[in-house]
Design a protein around this motif. Structure first.
Motif, mmCIF file in Angstrom:
data_model
loop_
_atom_site.group_PDB
_atom_site.id
_atom_site.type_symbol
_atom_site.label_atom_id
_atom_site.label_comp_id
_atom_site.label_asym_id
_atom_site.label_seq_id
_atom_site.Cartn_x
_atom_site.Cartn_y
_atom_site.Cartn_z
ATOM 1 N N ASN A 315 0.804 -1.359 0.067
ATOM 2 C CA ASN A 315 0.217 -0.353 -0.420
ATOM 3 C C ASN A 315 0.704 1.461 -0.085
ATOM 4 O O ASN A 315 2.457 1.253 0.270
ATOM 5 N N THR A 316 0.821 2.751 -0.148
ATOM 6 C CA THR A 316 1.311 3.454 -0.823
ATOM 7 C C THR A 316 0.079 4.681 -0.106
ATOM 8 O O THR A 316 -1.084 4.544 0.372
ATOM 9 N N MET A 317 1.421 5.808 0.109
ATOM 10 C CA MET A 317 0.611 7.330 0.677
ATOM 11 C C MET A 317 -0.553 7.795 -0.209
ATOM 12 O O MET A 317 -1.281 8.181 0.670
ATOM 13 N N GLN A 318 -0.709 7.466 -1.276
ATOM 14 C CA GLN A 318 -1.086 8.046 -2.423
ATOM 15 C C GLN A 318 -2.693 6.935 -2.331
ATOM 16 O O GLN A 318 -3.719 8.298 -2.799
ATOM 17 N N GLU A 319 -2.758 5.549 -1.220
ATOM 18 C CA GLU A 319 -4.004 5.039 -1.966
ATOM 19 C C GLU A 319 -4.855 5.694 -0.474
ATOM 20 O O GLU A 319 -5.814 6.158 -1.050
ATOM 21 N N VAL A 320 -3.608 5.848 0.666
ATOM 22 C CA VAL A 320 -4.323 6.832 1.742
ATOM 23 C C VAL A 320 -5.412 8.304 1.493
ATOM 24 O O VAL A 320 -6.557 8.076 1.691
ATOM 25 N N ASP A 321 -4.468 8.768 1.158
ATOM 26 C CA ASP A 321 -4.774 10.422 0.329
ATOM 27 C C ASP A 321 -6.088 9.802 -1.001
ATOM 28 O O ASP A 321 -7.377 10.811 -0.243
ATOM 29 N N LYS A 322 -5.916 9.322 -1.484
ATOM 30 C CA LYS A 322 -7.561 8.766 -3.232
ATOM 31 C C LYS A 322 -8.504 7.879 -1.232
ATOM 32 O O LYS A 322 -9.476 8.816 -1.869
ATOM 33 N N VAL A 323 -8.134 7.630 -0.882
ATOM 34 C CA VAL A 323 -9.626 6.705 0.004
ATOM 35 C C VAL A 323 -10.027 8.459 1.241
ATOM 36 O O VAL A 323 -11.323 8.051 0.829
ATOM 37 N N VAL A 324 -9.119 8.840 1.973
ATOM 38 C CA VAL A 324 -9.486 9.941 1.737
ATOM 39 C C VAL A 324 -10.888 10.602 1.712
ATOM 40 O O VAL A 324 -11.626 11.184 1.740
ATOM 41 N N GLU A 325 -10.235 11.263 0.460
ATOM 42 C CA GLU A 325 -10.816 12.003 -0.613
ATOM 43 C C GLU A 325 -12.410 10.933 -0.619
ATOM 44 O O GLU A 325 -12.979 11.822 -1.260
ATOM 45 N N VAL A 326 -12.054 10.122 -0.997
ATOM 46 C CA VAL A 326 -13.067 9.133 -1.276
ATOM 47 C C VAL A 326 -14.061 9.170 -0.424
ATOM 48 O O VAL A 326 -15.476 9.469 -0.454
ATOM 49 N N LEU A 327 -13.076 8.964 0.610
ATOM 50 C CA LEU A 327 -14.950 9.077 1.540
ATOM 51 C C LEU A 327 -14.865 10.099 2.175
ATOM 52 O O LEU A 327 -16.256 10.563 2.745
ATOM 53 N N THR A 328 -14.303 11.535 3.094
ATOM 54 C CA THR A 328 -14.546 12.725 2.681
ATOM 55 C C THR A 328 -15.815 13.089 1.604
ATOM 56 O O THR A 328 -17.050 13.552 2.088
ATOM 57 N N GLY A 329 -16.112 12.670 0.099
ATOM 58 C CA GLY A 329 -17.691 12.753 -0.706
ATOM 59 C C GLY A 329 -17.964 12.331 -0.292
ATOM 60 O O GLY A 329 -19.518 12.394 -0.464
ATOM 61 N N LEU A 330 -18.216 10.954 0.523
ATOM 62 C CA LEU A 330 -19.699 10.025 0.553
ATOM 63 C C LEU A 330 -20.154 10.185 1.769
ATOM 64 O O LEU A 330 -21.127 10.242 1.829
ATOM 65 N N ILE A 331 -19.150 10.388 2.833
ATOM 66 C CA ILE A 331 -19.744 11.320 4.166
ATOM 67 C C ILE A 331 -19.893 12.409 4.495
ATOM 68 O O ILE A 331 -20.153 13.427 4.544
#
Lengths: 331, 49
Positions: A315-331
């Motif tokens: 896993n990478t930091m970029q993947e973490v960034d992407k997940v946080v971005e998606v989560l922020t949009g979802l919630i």
């Protein structure tokens, strides 16, 4: 030859004797073998476990208890999900029959780590048998069985970049255990059936690599988890974490809790639509509709929607960034 | 699914198999020869890259 070489390698990496290592089909078979052996061969008539064990332990204990030949009890949990060791000692002290204590080294959903040496000492003090499901920690922690007074541990290859369908059961040389499966002399009469040769070789190689690279891989994954924790707290007000996430906790697991809402109810589904694979509970019970038995057992005042993020060296930091971005949009 | 590349954060369930592990498991790989039975050759030896 290949199997015996693999056994020597695994034993060496866990600081055990090769004669104490038995290859199985995985953690579930290992857990079943240990629990049955404790009842049938070692005379245990009461089992102390916890409500947050994997179903491979919980359902096996319930199965034998349903025959009325043994009883079981759950040890209390502390508010952060750790095992209440005072309650464990009180239960052990209060029983006259022989007990099996089966508690996992690291919880697969919230990551909490068990104080193995404390539990081991309690088991010895009260003449109890000690089994630990170490499926989440073998390959992720240096485990020195020569310094750990324990009767059985279970491990599984696919948790540390090895193949699926292969695991080990460690049986302390002081324990006279008999097999779960009968009808063949494999594994020195301890596990009948043709050995999973390729799986066994893969298990040993995966453990070699995991231990060779433990320092660098664990340091990297710890950074990933810390980074994700920070980013989630920064971008998602109201987010919480289940378990002792920043304390005595597996560095590969972060269990998040987001407030219940119309949007968050479909969180895991929506993450999947965005190409993000996470879990709401144990993978072995995915599809179950009653939620995570681990999160339910924590008896939280404010139960949010749980999501288990579990990391590896790829896993990478970029993947973490992407997940946080998606989560922020979802919630 | 909207992304072409999936992000896998479910490693507590299953981790991806390491290439080096797979090589050790393959009977025809240079590092996997130890698995072969000394008296029973493969029926057909596939190529290895």
């Amino acid at each position: 030859m290949a199997i015996e070489n693999a056994r020597k390698s695994v034993a060496g990496l866990l600081n055990a004797h090769p004669g104490e290592i038995f290859f199985t089909s995985g953690g579930t078979e290992s857990n079943n073998t240990a629990i049955l052996s404790a009842i049938r061969d070692l005379g245990c008539t009461h089992i102390i476990t916890s409500p947050i064990e994997h179903h491979a332990v919980l359902h096996t204990v319930a199965h034998y208890a349903s025959r009325k030949t043994i009883s079981f009890s759950f040890v209390k949990l502390l508010a952060d999900g750790h095992i209440d060791l005072k309650d464990l000692e009180a239960q052990l002290a209060g029983r006259e029959d022989k007990c099996l204590v089966t508690l996992m080294h690291a919880n697969n959903e919230i990551g909490n780590l068990l104080s193995m040496n404390v539990v081991s000492a309690l088991c010895r003090k009260y003449n109890a048998v000690f089994h630990s499901d170490c499926v989440q920690t073998v390959g992720h922690y240096p485990i020195d069985l020569s310094r750990m007074d324990i009767d059985f541990i279970s491990a599984s290859g696919h948790k540390f970049h090895g193949p699926k369908g292969v695991g080990i059961l460690y049986v302390n040389s002081n324990v006279q255990a008999k097999p779960l499966l009968h009808g063949g002399g494999q594994e020195r009469n301890m596990r009948a059936g043709t050995e999973n040769l390729y799986g066994i070789v893969g298990f040993a190689r995966a453990l070699e690599l995991a231990m060779e690279r433990y320092e660098q891989d664990s340091a990297y994954i710890k950074k990933l988890k810390a980074y994700m924790t920070t980013q989630l707290l920064q971008h998602l007000p109201g987010i919480g974490f289940n378990g002792d996430y920043d304390g005595s906790c597996l560095y590969t697991v972060l269990n998040t809790s987001v407030p219940q809402s119309a949007k968050s109810e479909m969180l895991l589904f929506n993450l999947d639509i965005h190409g993000i694979c996470v879990s709401g509970g144990s993978a072995c019970s995915s599809g179950a509709s009653q939620g995570s038995h681990v999160i339910n057992a924590l008896k939280l005042d404010d139960i949010g929607v749980a999501g288990r993020f579990s990391f590896c060296k790829y896993n990478t930091m970029q993947e973490v960034d992407k997940v946080v971005e998606v989560l922020t949009g979802l919630i | 699914m909207t992304n072409s590349k999936r992000i896998y954060f479910d490693n507590a369930a299953t981790t991806p198999l390491d290439k080096e592990v797979l090589e050790a498991m393959m009977p025809t790989s240079p590092k996997g020869l130890a698995i072969l039975h000394p008296f029973i050759p493969l029926a057909e030896k596939p190529g290895w890259q």
